[in-house]
Write a protein that holds these residues in place. Structure first.
Motif, mmCIF file in Angstrom:
data_model
loop_
_atom_site.group_PDB
_atom_site.id
_atom_site.type_symbol
_atom_site.label_atom_id
_atom_site.label_comp_id
_atom_site.label_asym_id
_atom_site.label_seq_id
_atom_site.Cartn_x
_atom_site.Cartn_y
_atom_site.Cartn_z
ATOM 1 N N PRO A 2 -10.333 5.395 10.736
ATOM 2 C CA PRO A 2 -8.901 5.513 10.424
ATOM 3 C C PRO A 2 -8.601 5.218 8.956
ATOM 4 C CG PRO A 2 -9.359 3.464 11.595
ATOM 5 C CD PRO A 2 -10.629 4.229 11.567
ATOM 6 N N TYR A 3 -7.491 5.797 8.481
ATOM 7 C CA TYR A 3 -6.983 5.476 7.151
ATOM 8 C C TYR A 3 -6.428 4.064 7.236
ATOM 9 C CZ TYR A 3 -4.480 6.156 2.722
ATOM 10 O OH TYR A 3 -4.038 6.052 1.425
ATOM 11 N N ARG A 4 -6.900 3.166 6.377
ATOM 12 C CA ARG A 4 -6.565 1.747 6.493
ATOM 13 C C ARG A 4 -5.438 1.357 5.522
ATOM 14 N NH1 ARG A 4 -7.311 -2.346 9.793
ATOM 15 N NH2 ARG A 4 -6.161 -3.991 8.767
ATOM 16 N N GLY A 30 -5.605 6.268 16.481
ATOM 17 C CA GLY A 30 -6.768 5.893 15.675
ATOM 18 C C GLY A 30 -6.859 6.623 14.353
ATOM 19 N N LEU A 31 -5.755 7.293 13.954
ATOM 20 C CA LEU A 31 -5.778 8.003 12.658
ATOM 21 C C LEU A 31 -5.480 7.032 11.522
ATOM 22 C CD1 LEU A 31 -3.721 11.149 13.708
ATOM 23 C CD2 LEU A 31 -6.144 11.104 13.109
ATOM 24 N N VAL A 32 -4.637 6.036 11.837
ATOM 25 C CA VAL A 32 -4.215 5.080 10.811
ATOM 26 C C VAL A 32 -4.358 3.675 11.388
ATOM 27 C CG1 VAL A 32 -2.252 4.295 9.411
ATOM 28 C CG2 VAL A 32 -2.556 6.726 9.850
ATOM 29 N N ALA A 33 -4.823 2.731 10.583
ATOM 30 C CA ALA A 33 -4.890 1.321 10.998
ATOM 31 C C ALA A 33 -4.033 0.515 10.034
ATOM 32 C CB ALA A 33 -6.329 0.835 10.966
ATOM 33 N N ILE A 34 -3.115 -0.270 10.576
ATOM 34 C CA ILE A 34 -2.166 -0.998 9.715
ATOM 35 C C ILE A 34 -2.323 -2.499 9.926
ATOM 36 C CG2 ILE A 34 0.281 -1.407 9.240
ATOM 37 C CD1 ILE A 34 0.775 1.503 10.065
ATOM 38 N N GLY A 35 -2.405 -3.235 8.821
ATOM 39 C CA GLY A 35 -2.444 -4.709 8.888
ATOM 40 C C GLY A 35 -1.345 -5.271 8.002
ATOM 41 N N TRP A 100 -3.644 9.624 -3.018
ATOM 42 C CA TRP A 100 -3.950 8.417 -2.247
ATOM 43 C C TRP A 100 -4.311 8.746 -0.803
ATOM 44 C CZ3 TRP A 100 0.558 4.641 -3.978
ATOM 45 C CH2 TRP A 100 0.407 4.387 -5.355
ATOM 46 N N ALA A 101 -3.744 9.863 -0.269
ATOM 47 C CA ALA A 101 -4.036 10.239 1.124
ATOM 48 C C ALA A 101 -5.499 10.658 1.275
ATOM 49 C CB ALA A 101 -3.123 11.372 1.557
ATOM 50 N N ALA A 102 -6.101 11.043 0.145
ATOM 51 C CA ALA A 102 -7.497 11.487 0.177
ATOM 52 C C ALA A 102 -8.469 10.311 0.052
ATOM 53 C CB ALA A 102 -7.733 12.495 -0.937
ATOM 54 N N GLU A 103 -7.958 9.114 -0.169
ATOM 55 C CA GLU A 103 -8.817 7.921 -0.296
ATOM 56 C C GLU A 103 -8.959 7.249 1.074
ATOM 57 O OE1 GLU A 103 -7.432 7.064 -4.930
ATOM 58 O OE2 GLU A 103 -7.011 5.558 -3.399
ATOM 59 N N PRO A 104 -9.863 6.295 1.245
ATOM 60 C CA PRO A 104 -10.066 5.678 2.559
ATOM 61 C C PRO A 104 -8.931 4.773 3.023
ATOM 62 C CG PRO A 104 -11.735 4.935 0.967
ATOM 63 C CD PRO A 104 -10.840 5.852 0.244
ATOM 64 N N GLY A 105 -8.113 4.315 2.059
ATOM 65 C CA GLY A 105 -7.008 3.434 2.447
ATOM 66 C C GLY A 105 -6.361 2.793 1.244
ATOM 67 N N LEU A 106 -5.387 1.908 1.525
ATOM 68 C CA LEU A 106 -4.631 1.244 0.462
ATOM 69 C C LEU A 106 -4.341 -0.199 0.847
ATOM 70 C CD1 LEU A 106 -1.926 4.008 -0.163
ATOM 71 C CD2 LEU A 106 -3.860 3.505 -1.669
ATOM 72 N N VAL A 107 -4.223 -1.067 -0.167
ATOM 73 C CA VAL A 107 -3.701 -2.421 0.023
ATOM 74 C C VAL A 107 -2.440 -2.531 -0.838
ATOM 75 C CG1 VAL A 107 -4.110 -4.896 -0.307
ATOM 76 C CG2 VAL A 107 -5.971 -3.416 0.488
ATOM 77 N N PHE A 108 -1.356 -3.041 -0.246
ATOM 78 C CA PHE A 108 -0.088 -3.189 -0.965
ATOM 79 C C PHE A 108 0.215 -4.661 -1.199
ATOM 80 C CE2 PHE A 108 1.611 1.098 -0.954
ATOM 81 C CZ PHE A 108 0.960 1.700 0.093
ATOM 82 N N ALA A 109 0.607 -5.002 -2.410
ATOM 83 C CA ALA A 109 1.055 -6.362 -2.741
ATOM 84 C C ALA A 109 2.562 -6.323 -2.940
ATOM 85 C CB ALA A 109 0.364 -6.855 -4.003
ATOM 86 N N CYS A 110 3.307 -6.860 -1.979
ATOM 87 C CA CYS A 110 4.769 -6.850 -2.066
ATOM 88 C C CYS A 110 5.242 -8.094 -2.803
ATOM 89 C CB CYS A 110 5.404 -6.881 -0.679
ATOM 90 S SG CYS A 110 5.093 -5.410 0.270
ATOM 91 N N GLY A 111 5.812 -7.869 -3.999
ATOM 92 C CA GLY A 111 6.389 -8.990 -4.739
ATOM 93 C C GLY A 111 7.799 -9.279 -4.266
ATOM 94 N N ARG A 112 8.267 -10.457 -4.606
ATOM 95 C CA ARG A 112 9.680 -10.832 -4.445
ATOM 96 C C ARG A 112 10.051 -11.599 -5.705
ATOM 97 N NH1 ARG A 112 13.726 -9.352 -0.543
ATOM 98 N NH2 ARG A 112 12.604 -7.582 0.358
#
Ligand SMILES: Nc1cc(-c2ccc3ccn(Cc4ccc(CN5CCCC5)cc4)c3c2)n[nH]1
Length: 241
Positions: A2-4, A30-35, A100-112
């Motif tokens: 899955p795209y992570r 199982g196409l996308v996995a979200i954490g 980015w959709a062509a990469e294995p996944g992404l990590v996002f850092a949400c600031g406040r």
């Protein structure tokens, strides 16, 4: 595999919509996995402090680097792109979403607060690509809404997530232009009629009309897109418009 997608935030509940509908189904299939991960898990003081006053003075608070580094070491697979939403970022566009959709996944850092200590992005760049991006020229209170926007734009481009593949290919901005108007039944509605060409069955004329409407709307609403088109994007038939 899955795209992570992993998101680190102090407001994990804000990302609950990622579990709904389109994304929910894609995750089930199982196409996308979200954490989603709470940054405070990686603080080490009793108050779970994530912010402090800005060096050099200025309004508001800045997010401390250490909790972020610990969180990213725990969450980010090596080499995975780290995306940091910020008003001061490069523009997030459909082209970026497709990359980015062509990469294995992404990590996002949400600031406040007023953002994250810059050394976090600098340190993270040693462990993989880092993209500091803006979703538009307005200031939000934090990165979470921007993450919802970007995750939606990216994951709908993953094969199988959006049932109707053609709809993705015929997206607005896919050919650099805005899409024209759409219509459905009834043909005449409250004194307003569907443009007759669309009922003609003449598919060449329909295609020409749609292209002309895209150009007209783009010129009217987004002249910047027109100016940005590559030289050969406008054919001889387009010039007539
Ligand atoms: N496209 C888009 C993205 C965002 C966005 C993304 C992440 C965060 C994290 C915190 N904020 C609030 C926020 C408020 C004020 C400033 C400007 N200050 C001026 C002096 C120091 C900083 C910056 C940041 C975000 C905003 N907004 N718009």
């Amino acid at each position: 595999t899955p795209y992570r997608v992993d998101v680190v935030t102090i407001f994990p509940e804000y990302l609950a919509p990622l579990r709904q509908s389109l994304l929910g189904k894609a995750a089930e299939r199982g196409l996308v996995a979200i954490g989603v991960h709470d940054l405070r898990r990686w603080t080490d003081d009793v108050h779970r402090t994530v912010d402090d006053a800005p060096y050099g003075g200025g309004p508001g608070m800045v997010m401390r680097p250490e909790p972020w580094a610990r969180a990213l070491e725990a969450v980010r697979p090596p080499g995975t792109r780290l995306v940091v939403p910020t008003p001061a970022g490069r523009s997030f566009t459909q082209a970026v979403a497709a990359e980015w959709a062509a990469e294995p996944g992404l990590v996002f850092a949400c600031g406040r607060y007023e953002g994250i200590d810059q050394r976090v992005a600098d340190w993270a760049a040693r462990h993989g690509p880092v993209s500091e991006v803006s979703i538009g020229d307005y200031v939000l209170a934090g990165g979470e809404s921007a993450v919802l926007v970007m995750v939606e734009a990216v994951t709908r481009l993953i094969p199988g997530v959006v049932g109707n593949r053609e709809s993705v290919e015929y997206d607005s901005h896919a050919d650099g232009l805005l899409e024209g108007p759409s219509y459905t039944r009834p043909a005449s509605w409250r004194g307003l009629d569907v443009p007759p060409v669309l009922l003609s069955g003449d598919h060449a004329a329909i295609a020409r009309w749609r292209r002309a409407e895209s150009l007209r709307r783009t010129a009217a609403r987004r002249p910047d897109l027109l100016a940005a088109l590559p030289e050969d994007a406008l054919g001889p038939a387009d010039r007539a418009v």
